[in-house]
Design a protein around this motif. Structure first.
Motif, PDB file in Angstrom:
ATOM      1  N   GLY A   1       1.879 -11.442   2.722  1.00 56.73           N
ATOM      2  CA  GLY A   1       3.338 -11.430   2.663  1.00 56.73           C
ATOM      3  C   GLY A   1       3.944 -11.408   1.266  1.00 56.73           C
ATOM      4  O   GLY A   1       5.164 -11.463   1.137  1.00 56.73           O
ATOM      5  N   ILE A   2       3.129 -11.319   0.222  1.00 58.80           N
ATOM      6  CA  ILE A   2       3.686 -11.270  -1.130  1.00 58.80           C
ATOM      7  C   ILE A   2       4.380  -9.925  -1.351  1.00 58.80           C
ATOM      8  O   ILE A   2       3.926  -8.891  -0.864  1.00 58.80           O
ATOM      9  CB  ILE A   2       2.599 -11.521  -2.202  1.00 58.80           C
ATOM     10  CG1 ILE A   2       3.238 -11.820  -3.554  1.00 58.80           C
ATOM     11  CG2 ILE A   2       1.628 -10.363  -2.290  1.00 58.80           C
ATOM     12  CD1 ILE A   2       2.272 -12.359  -4.592  1.00 58.80           C
ATOM     13  N   HIS A   3       5.505  -9.963  -2.065  1.00 62.53           N
ATOM     14  CA  HIS A   3       6.256  -8.739  -2.362  1.00 62.53           C
ATOM     15  C   HIS A   3       5.715  -8.115  -3.641  1.00 62.53           C
ATOM     16  O   HIS A   3       5.311  -8.819  -4.576  1.00 62.53           O
ATOM     17  CB  HIS A   3       7.745  -9.050  -2.518  1.00 62.53           C
ATOM     18  CG  HIS A   3       8.605  -7.837  -2.490  1.00 62.53           C
ATOM     19  ND1 HIS A   3       8.807  -7.037  -3.595  1.00 62.53           N
ATOM     20  CD2 HIS A   3       9.299  -7.255  -1.480  1.00 62.53           C
ATOM     21  CE1 HIS A   3       9.596  -6.036  -3.285  1.00 62.53           C
ATOM     22  NE2 HIS A   3       9.917  -6.146  -2.003  1.00 62.53           N
TER      23      HIS A   3
ATOM     24  N   ASP B   1       6.181  -0.267   4.541  1.00 60.56           N
ATOM     25  CA  ASP B   1       5.834  -1.686   4.667  1.00 60.56           C
ATOM     26  C   ASP B   1       6.759  -2.593   3.859  1.00 60.56           C
ATOM     27  O   ASP B   1       6.465  -3.773   3.660  1.00 60.56           O
ATOM     28  CB  ASP B   1       4.379  -1.908   4.235  1.00 60.56           C
ATOM     29  CG  ASP B   1       3.377  -1.262   5.180  1.00 60.56           C
ATOM     30  OD1 ASP B   1       3.750  -0.939   6.332  1.00 60.56           O
ATOM     31  OD2 ASP B   1       2.205  -1.085   4.774  1.00 60.56           O
ATOM     32  N   SER B   2       7.871  -2.053   3.387  1.00 60.12           N
ATOM     33  CA  SER B   2       8.889  -2.796   2.633  1.00 60.12           C
ATOM     34  C   SER B   2       8.328  -3.440   1.366  1.00 60.12           C
ATOM     35  O   SER B   2       8.801  -4.490   0.938  1.00 60.12           O
ATOM     36  CB  SER B   2       9.555  -3.861   3.514  1.00 60.12           C
ATOM     37  OG  SER B   2      10.152  -3.273   4.643  1.00 60.12           O
ATOM     38  N   TYR B   3       7.282  -2.828   0.795  1.00 57.68           N
ATOM     39  CA  TYR B   3       6.665  -3.305  -0.443  1.00 57.68           C
ATOM     40  C   TYR B   3       6.158  -4.740  -0.321  1.00 57.68           C
ATOM     41  O   TYR B   3       6.195  -5.519  -1.273  1.00 57.68           O
ATOM     42  CB  TYR B   3       7.641  -3.149  -1.629  1.00 57.68           C
ATOM     43  CG  TYR B   3       7.997  -1.705  -1.850  1.00 57.68           C
ATOM     44  CD1 TYR B   3       7.198  -0.878  -2.629  1.00 57.68           C
ATOM     45  CD2 TYR B   3       9.124  -1.146  -1.248  1.00 57.68           C
ATOM     46  CE1 TYR B   3       7.509   0.464  -2.815  1.00 57.68           C
ATOM     47  CE2 TYR B   3       9.447   0.195  -1.423  1.00 57.68           C
ATOM     48  CZ  TYR B   3       8.628   0.992  -2.202  1.00 57.68           C
ATOM     49  OH  TYR B   3       8.941   2.318  -2.381  1.00 57.68           O
ATOM     50  N   VAL B   4       5.649  -5.053   0.880  1.00 58.40           N
ATOM     51  CA  VAL B   4       5.128  -6.389   1.180  1.00 58.40           C
ATOM     52  C   VAL B   4       3.683  -6.268   1.639  1.00 58.40           C
ATOM     53  O   VAL B   4       3.366  -5.416   2.484  1.00 58.40           O
ATOM     54  CB  VAL B   4       5.979  -7.063   2.286  1.00 58.40           C
ATOM     55  CG1 VAL B   4       5.349  -8.352   2.772  1.00 58.40           C
ATOM     56  CG2 VAL B   4       7.396  -7.298   1.777  1.00 58.40           C
TER      57      VAL B   4
ATOM     58  N   SER C   1      -5.617  -8.877  -4.183  1.00 62.48           N
ATOM     59  CA  SER C   1      -6.420 -10.000  -3.702  1.00 62.48           C
ATOM     60  C   SER C   1      -6.816  -9.821  -2.235  1.00 62.48           C
ATOM     61  O   SER C   1      -7.989  -9.982  -1.872  1.00 62.48           O
ATOM     62  CB  SER C   1      -5.639 -11.303  -3.886  1.00 62.48           C
ATOM     63  OG  SER C   1      -6.368 -12.389  -3.385  1.00 62.48           O
ATOM     64  N   CYS C   2      -5.869  -9.482  -1.399  1.00 65.13           N
ATOM     65  CA  CYS C   2      -6.176  -9.263   0.022  1.00 65.13           C
ATOM     66  C   CYS C   2      -7.057  -8.037   0.216  1.00 65.13           C
ATOM     67  O   CYS C   2      -7.948  -8.033   1.060  1.00 65.13           O
ATOM     68  CB  CYS C   2      -4.888  -9.143   0.828  1.00 65.13           C
ATOM     69  SG  CYS C   2      -4.020 -10.715   1.037  1.00 65.13           S
ATOM     70  N   HIS C   3      -6.835  -6.993  -0.576  1.00 65.83           N
ATOM     71  CA  HIS C   3      -7.642  -5.784  -0.457  1.00 65.83           C
ATOM     72  C   HIS C   3      -9.100  -6.078  -0.795  1.00 65.83           C
ATOM     73  O   HIS C   3     -10.014  -5.618  -0.102  1.00 65.83           O
ATOM     74  CB  HIS C   3      -7.083  -4.688  -1.348  1.00 65.83           C
ATOM     75  CG  HIS C   3      -7.547  -3.320  -0.987  1.00 65.83           C
ATOM     76  ND1 HIS C   3      -7.387  -2.257  -1.822  1.00 65.83           N
ATOM     77  CD2 HIS C   3      -8.176  -2.826   0.120  1.00 65.83           C
ATOM     78  CE1 HIS C   3      -7.892  -1.169  -1.247  1.00 65.83           C
ATOM     79  NE2 HIS C   3      -8.378  -1.500  -0.066  1.00 65.83           N
TER      80      HIS C   3
ATOM     81  N   LYS D   1       1.249  -2.192  -8.536  1.00 70.07           N
ATOM     82  CA  LYS D   1       1.647  -1.763  -7.198  1.00 70.07           C
ATOM     83  C   LYS D   1       0.655  -2.257  -6.155  1.00 70.07           C
ATOM     84  O   LYS D   1      -0.518  -2.510  -6.455  1.00 70.07           O
ATOM     85  CB  LYS D   1       1.701  -0.237  -7.137  1.00 70.07           C
ATOM     86  CG  LYS D   1       2.807   0.371  -7.955  1.00 70.07           C
ATOM     87  CD  LYS D   1       2.811   1.874  -7.822  1.00 70.07           C
ATOM     88  CE  LYS D   1       3.950   2.477  -8.620  1.00 70.07           C
ATOM     89  NZ  LYS D   1       3.988   3.940  -8.465  1.00 70.07           N
ATOM     90  N   LEU D   2       1.145  -2.372  -4.924  1.00 71.32           N
ATOM     91  CA  LEU D   2       0.274  -2.716  -3.809  1.00 71.32           C
ATOM     92  C   LEU D   2      -0.757  -1.613  -3.595  1.00 71.32           C
ATOM     93  O   LEU D   2      -0.465  -0.425  -3.774  1.00 71.32           O
ATOM     94  CB  LEU D   2       1.089  -2.888  -2.529  1.00 71.32           C
ATOM     95  CG  LEU D   2       2.035  -4.088  -2.484  1.00 71.32           C
ATOM     96  CD1 LEU D   2       2.997  -3.940  -1.316  1.00 71.32           C
ATOM     97  CD2 LEU D   2       1.260  -5.384  -2.390  1.00 71.32           C
ATOM     98  N   ASP D   3      -1.962  -2.015  -3.214  1.00 70.58           N
ATOM     99  CA  ASP D   3      -2.999  -1.058  -2.830  1.00 70.58           C
ATOM    100  C   ASP D   3      -2.696  -0.539  -1.431  1.00 70.58           C
ATOM    101  O   ASP D   3      -2.014  -1.213  -0.641  1.00 70.58           O
ATOM    102  CB  ASP D   3      -4.373  -1.733  -2.780  1.00 70.58           C
ATOM    103  CG  ASP D   3      -4.882  -2.166  -4.142  1.00 70.58           C
ATOM    104  OD1 ASP D   3      -4.353  -1.695  -5.163  1.00 70.58           O
ATOM    105  OD2 ASP D   3      -5.828  -2.965  -4.169  1.00 70.58           O
TER     106      ASP D   3
END
Length: 72
Positions: free
Chosen positions: A29-31, A21-24, A62-64, A38-40
């Motif tokens: 859309g935040i990187h 997911d290109s770390y996005v 936040s989105c998670h 790290k992203l969840d």
């Protein structure tokens, strides 16, 4: 969910999804570089046993939290 994750739910799997997911964050859309952590990795169908890459996406915290809010 309070159920445990399967044995195959590894750091390598989660990192491979972030990389795909290109770390996005796939919602806002935040990187990952703009975050403190790290992203969840989110299970789209909410089934922890479904580790198919098509069922997993990268989300910022936040989105998670929004995807899991008030879900029964």
């Amino acid at each position: 969910s309070y159920y445990p994750y399967p044995e195959d739910w590894t750091d390598n799997l989660r990192e491979s999804i972030r990389n795909r997911d290109s770390y996005v964050c796939q919602l806002c859309g935040i990187h990952q570089d703009e975050l403190d952590k790290k992203l969840d990795i989110h299970h789209i169908d909410y089934n922890k046993d479904n580790l198919s890459p098509e069922n997993l996406i990268s989300l910022c915290r936040s989105c998670h939290l929004k995807t899991n809010y008030n879900r029964l």
